[in-house]
Design a protein around this motif. Structure first.
Motif, PDB file in Angstrom:
ATOM      1  N   ALA A  72      -8.611 -36.671 -17.823  1.00 54.50           N
ATOM      2  CA  ALA A  72      -9.109 -36.191 -19.236  1.00 54.50           C
ATOM      3  C   ALA A  72      -8.914 -37.242 -20.300  1.00 54.50           C
ATOM      4  N   GLY A  73      -7.778 -38.079 -20.192  1.00 53.23           N
ATOM      5  CA  GLY A  73      -7.716 -39.271 -21.106  1.00 53.23           C
ATOM      6  C   GLY A  73      -8.789 -40.179 -20.815  1.00 53.23           C
ATOM      7  N   THR A  78     -13.858 -43.249 -22.124  1.00 51.64           N
ATOM      8  CA  THR A  78     -15.271 -43.690 -21.668  1.00 51.64           C
ATOM      9  C   THR A  78     -16.257 -43.081 -22.652  1.00 51.64           C
ATOM     10  N   ASN A  79     -16.084 -41.942 -23.380  1.00 59.56           N
ATOM     11  CA  ASN A  79     -16.990 -41.572 -24.641  1.00 59.56           C
ATOM     12  C   ASN A  79     -16.359 -41.873 -25.744  1.00 59.56           C
ATOM     13  N   PHE A  80     -15.637 -42.972 -26.024  1.00 57.10           N
ATOM     14  CA  PHE A  80     -14.982 -43.358 -27.230  1.00 57.10           C
ATOM     15  C   PHE A  80     -16.136 -43.549 -28.059  1.00 57.10           C
ATOM     16  N   ASP A  81     -17.379 -44.062 -27.957  1.00 54.37           N
ATOM     17  CA  ASP A  81     -18.319 -44.398 -28.749  1.00 54.37           C
ATOM     18  C   ASP A  81     -18.868 -43.005 -29.634  1.00 54.37           C
TER      19      ASP A  81
END
Length: 124
Positions: A72-73, A78-81
């Motif tokens: 999950a982390g 990976t979707n930080f943007d």
């Protein structure tokens, strides 16, 4: 063999939860893992399954739960943007829901404590 059987029971209830989740997906979306845990709880509560049949593996899984949060982390990173665009809204939501949950839990605990005190007074 004992550990394998305990793991079997936990995986079986997880599978049953996934099957139920798929079956009721058109009505309501509940994750299969949640349904599986509820089914396992009910089986333990109504003595369909004994605690000794899942105790060791269940304890090991809860002791090592942190490792289960790694995927999950990684998904968050990976979707930080996407998260970076709405960080303020997320922080506000986290604070508001935390405060509301604290109030809710506090009210429930107060109600239970008042009920216990009332039943003690009636019992005297």
């Amino acid at each position: 063999m004992k550990i394998i059987m305990q793991l079997f029971w936990i995986i079986l209830f997880s599978l049953l939860g996934e099957i139920v989740s798929v079956a009721i997906a058109s009505f309501v979306a509940i994750p299969g893992s949640v349904i599986g845990m509820v089914l396992l709880f009910l089986a333990l509560h109504f003595n369909v399954l004994k605690l000794s049949q899942v105790d060791e593996v269940g304890s090991w899984l809860t002791d090592n739960m942190a490792i289960l949060f790694v995927p999950a982390g990684v998904g968050l990173m990976t979707n930080f943007d996407v998260l970076a665009e709405s960080w303020l809204q997320l922080i506000v939501i986290m604070f508001v829901t935390t405060i509301l949950m604290m109030i809710f839990v506090g009210k429930i605990v107060q109600a239970i404590m008042n009920k216990d005190q009332k039943s003690e007074k009636d019992g005297e």
